[in-house]
Design a protein around this motif. Structure first.
Motif, PDB file in Angstrom:
ATOM      1  N   VAL A 193      -7.353  13.717   0.507  1.00  0.00           N
ATOM      2  CA  VAL A 193      -8.154  12.990   1.493  1.00  0.00           C
ATOM      3  C   VAL A 193      -7.276  12.548   2.665  1.00  0.00           C
ATOM      4  O   VAL A 193      -7.664  12.671   3.829  1.00  0.00           O
ATOM      5  CB  VAL A 193      -8.887  11.794   0.842  1.00  0.00           C
ATOM      6  CG1 VAL A 193      -9.452  10.841   1.875  1.00  0.00           C
ATOM      7  CG2 VAL A 193      -9.988  12.310  -0.071  1.00  0.00           C
ATOM      8  N   TRP A 194      -6.066  12.042   2.372  1.00  0.00           N
ATOM      9  CA  TRP A 194      -5.133  11.685   3.450  1.00  0.00           C
ATOM     10  C   TRP A 194      -4.883  12.891   4.345  1.00  0.00           C
ATOM     11  O   TRP A 194      -4.945  12.799   5.571  1.00  0.00           O
ATOM     12  CB  TRP A 194      -3.802  11.187   2.863  1.00  0.00           C
ATOM     13  CG  TRP A 194      -2.710  11.097   3.890  1.00  0.00           C
ATOM     14  CD1 TRP A 194      -2.491  10.071   4.754  1.00  0.00           C
ATOM     15  CD2 TRP A 194      -1.722  12.094   4.189  1.00  0.00           C
ATOM     16  NE1 TRP A 194      -1.401  10.363   5.571  1.00  0.00           N
ATOM     17  CE2 TRP A 194      -0.924  11.599   5.241  1.00  0.00           C
ATOM     18  CE3 TRP A 194      -1.428  13.351   3.664  1.00  0.00           C
ATOM     19  CZ2 TRP A 194       0.135  12.304   5.774  1.00  0.00           C
ATOM     20  CZ3 TRP A 194      -0.363  14.054   4.197  1.00  0.00           C
ATOM     21  CH2 TRP A 194       0.409  13.534   5.236  1.00  0.00           C
ATOM     22  N   PHE A 195      -4.607  14.034   3.721  1.00  0.00           N
ATOM     23  CA  PHE A 195      -4.296  15.252   4.478  1.00  0.00           C
ATOM     24  C   PHE A 195      -5.487  15.686   5.338  1.00  0.00           C
ATOM     25  O   PHE A 195      -5.314  16.014   6.519  1.00  0.00           O
ATOM     26  CB  PHE A 195      -3.909  16.369   3.503  1.00  0.00           C
ATOM     27  CG  PHE A 195      -3.480  17.628   4.185  1.00  0.00           C
ATOM     28  CD1 PHE A 195      -2.188  17.773   4.638  1.00  0.00           C
ATOM     29  CD2 PHE A 195      -4.377  18.666   4.379  1.00  0.00           C
ATOM     30  CE1 PHE A 195      -1.783  18.939   5.275  1.00  0.00           C
ATOM     31  CE2 PHE A 195      -3.990  19.825   5.021  1.00  0.00           C
ATOM     32  CZ  PHE A 195      -2.685  19.970   5.466  1.00  0.00           C
ATOM     33  N   ILE A 196      -6.680  15.662   4.795  1.00  0.00           N
ATOM     34  CA  ILE A 196      -7.872  16.086   5.540  1.00  0.00           C
ATOM     35  C   ILE A 196      -8.156  15.136   6.703  1.00  0.00           C
ATOM     36  O   ILE A 196      -8.433  15.574   7.816  1.00  0.00           O
ATOM     37  CB  ILE A 196      -9.095  16.187   4.605  1.00  0.00           C
ATOM     38  CG1 ILE A 196      -8.935  17.374   3.655  1.00  0.00           C
ATOM     39  CG2 ILE A 196     -10.399  16.308   5.410  1.00  0.00           C
ATOM     40  CD1 ILE A 196      -9.948  17.410   2.528  1.00  0.00           C
ATOM     41  N   LEU A 197      -8.089  13.820   6.445  1.00  0.00           N
ATOM     42  CA  LEU A 197      -8.430  12.840   7.479  1.00  0.00           C
ATOM     43  C   LEU A 197      -7.365  12.698   8.567  1.00  0.00           C
ATOM     44  O   LEU A 197      -7.647  12.163   9.643  1.00  0.00           O
ATOM     45  CB  LEU A 197      -8.708  11.473   6.853  1.00  0.00           C
ATOM     46  CG  LEU A 197      -9.997  11.377   6.036  1.00  0.00           C
ATOM     47  CD1 LEU A 197     -10.140   9.983   5.438  1.00  0.00           C
ATOM     48  CD2 LEU A 197     -11.216  11.730   6.866  1.00  0.00           C
ATOM     49  N   MET A 236      -7.563   4.013   2.694  1.00  0.00           N
ATOM     50  CA  MET A 236      -7.407   2.956   1.686  1.00  0.00           C
ATOM     51  C   MET A 236      -8.719   2.689   0.950  1.00  0.00           C
ATOM     52  O   MET A 236      -8.705   2.388  -0.246  1.00  0.00           O
ATOM     53  CB  MET A 236      -6.871   1.672   2.327  1.00  0.00           C
ATOM     54  CG  MET A 236      -5.439   1.791   2.819  1.00  0.00           C
ATOM     55  SD  MET A 236      -4.270   2.359   1.556  1.00  0.00           S
ATOM     56  CE  MET A 236      -4.254   0.966   0.460  1.00  0.00           C
ATOM     57  N   SER A 237      -9.836   2.791   1.639  1.00  0.00           N
ATOM     58  CA  SER A 237     -11.143   2.629   0.977  1.00  0.00           C
ATOM     59  C   SER A 237     -11.308   3.683  -0.105  1.00  0.00           C
ATOM     60  O   SER A 237     -11.770   3.384  -1.216  1.00  0.00           O
ATOM     61  CB  SER A 237     -12.282   2.730   1.996  1.00  0.00           C
ATOM     62  OG  SER A 237     -12.222   1.662   2.899  1.00  0.00           O
ATOM     63  N   LEU A 256       4.413   2.580  10.673  1.00  0.00           N
ATOM     64  CA  LEU A 256       3.553   1.423  10.386  1.00  0.00           C
ATOM     65  C   LEU A 256       4.321   0.253   9.776  1.00  0.00           C
ATOM     66  O   LEU A 256       3.774  -0.833   9.633  1.00  0.00           O
ATOM     67  CB  LEU A 256       2.412   1.834   9.449  1.00  0.00           C
ATOM     68  CG  LEU A 256       1.398   2.804  10.050  1.00  0.00           C
ATOM     69  CD1 LEU A 256       0.436   3.288   8.978  1.00  0.00           C
ATOM     70  CD2 LEU A 256       0.660   2.180  11.207  1.00  0.00           C
ATOM     71  N   TRP A 257       5.583   0.461   9.412  1.00  0.00           N
ATOM     72  CA  TRP A 257       6.360  -0.585   8.750  1.00  0.00           C
ATOM     73  C   TRP A 257       7.202  -1.330   9.766  1.00  0.00           C
ATOM     74  O   TRP A 257       7.721  -0.689  10.678  1.00  0.00           O
ATOM     75  CB  TRP A 257       7.256   0.059   7.691  1.00  0.00           C
ATOM     76  CG  TRP A 257       7.988  -0.932   6.881  1.00  0.00           C
ATOM     77  CD1 TRP A 257       7.556  -1.546   5.753  1.00  0.00           C
ATOM     78  CD2 TRP A 257       9.302  -1.442   7.138  1.00  0.00           C
ATOM     79  NE1 TRP A 257       8.527  -2.391   5.291  1.00  0.00           N
ATOM     80  CE2 TRP A 257       9.604  -2.355   6.125  1.00  0.00           C
ATOM     81  CE3 TRP A 257      10.241  -1.219   8.131  1.00  0.00           C
ATOM     82  CZ2 TRP A 257      10.810  -3.031   6.068  1.00  0.00           C
ATOM     83  CZ3 TRP A 257      11.438  -1.891   8.090  1.00  0.00           C
ATOM     84  CH2 TRP A 257      11.712  -2.797   7.056  1.00  0.00           C
ATOM     85  N   ASP A 311      -8.405   4.894  10.703  1.00  0.00           N
ATOM     86  CA  ASP A 311      -7.949   6.009   9.864  1.00  0.00           C
ATOM     87  C   ASP A 311      -7.440   5.533   8.510  1.00  0.00           C
ATOM     88  O   ASP A 311      -7.857   6.034   7.460  1.00  0.00           O
ATOM     89  CB  ASP A 311      -6.840   6.802  10.572  1.00  0.00           C
ATOM     90  CG  ASP A 311      -7.359   7.584  11.760  1.00  0.00           C
ATOM     91  OD1 ASP A 311      -8.559   7.900  11.798  1.00  0.00           O
ATOM     92  OD2 ASP A 311      -6.549   7.874  12.667  1.00  0.00           O
ATOM     93  N   TYR A 312      -6.538   4.551   8.520  1.00  0.00           N
ATOM     94  CA  TYR A 312      -5.975   4.109   7.249  1.00  0.00           C
ATOM     95  C   TYR A 312      -6.921   3.182   6.496  1.00  0.00           C
ATOM     96  O   TYR A 312      -6.820   3.066   5.274  1.00  0.00           O
ATOM     97  CB  TYR A 312      -4.559   3.549   7.437  1.00  0.00           C
ATOM     98  CG  TYR A 312      -3.603   4.706   7.485  1.00  0.00           C
ATOM     99  CD1 TYR A 312      -3.180   5.319   6.315  1.00  0.00           C
ATOM    100  CD2 TYR A 312      -3.214   5.263   8.699  1.00  0.00           C
ATOM    101  CE1 TYR A 312      -2.360   6.428   6.347  1.00  0.00           C
ATOM    102  CE2 TYR A 312      -2.393   6.380   8.734  1.00  0.00           C
ATOM    103  CZ  TYR A 312      -1.975   6.955   7.549  1.00  0.00           C
ATOM    104  OH  TYR A 312      -1.174   8.075   7.566  1.00  0.00           O
TER     105      TYR A 312
END
Length: 159
Positions: A62-66, A30-31, A113-114, A25-26
């Motif tokens: 794009v973040w929101f959609i994916l 990021m791509s 993730l941190w 996903d990330y």
């Protein structure tokens, strides 16, 4: 039929699958981020590049959609789907995840993730239903739909 009295929820940490799903996903997000910088980035005063206007805003879209969008439509992000994982409400896993639950889950992704996923791993390993912070706030759980031992299981009735 009352869910809380007739069924019990079974989950497992699924750390390997969840890690792979997050990487997918990330990795996609990021791509897209790097593509926008490559196509529309302009040098800034700090020696880096900035993306402004629609191209910069499109990264959030794009973040929101994916994440939230796909989870709303299918119960899984692309990464989760590829790993056989599904996100369901903790209160009643038979119902679809609400918009608010999905949005809350993903607002806390960066905290989970941190650093290097340590917070997410610790919460997954130390909560009753293997939830990360986003799942706790969103009242959701992640189950492996390919594992018959996960999901809803009828409670044994004691006589």
């Amino acid at each position: 039929m009352n869910f809380e009295h007739d069924y019990q929820l079974k989950t497992k940490p699924n750390l390997g699958k969840r890690f792979a799903a997050g990487l997918i996903d990330y990795g996609l997000i990021m791509s897209y981020f790097f593509l926008m910088i490559y196509l529309f980035g302009e040098p800034n005063d700090e020696g880096g590049y900035s993306v402004n206007g629609w191209p910069g805003f499109s990264i959030m879209v794009v973040w929101f959609i994916l994440t939230v969008g796909l989870e709303q439509m299918t119960g899984s992000t692309l990464g989760n789907k590829s790993q056989g994982l599904k996100v369901v409400p903790k209160v009643d896993p038979r119902k679809p995840l609400s918009f608010g639950q999905s949005f809350k889950r993903h607002l806390l992704d960066m905290i989970d993730l941190w650093p290097f996923g340590l917070i997410g791993i610790l919460t997954i390993k130390n909560t009753e239903y293997n939830q990360r912070l986003g799942d706790l706030w969103g009242k959701s759980v992640v189950i492996d739909v390919t594992d018959a031992e996960q999901g809803l299981e009828p409670k044994e009735i004691k006589n």
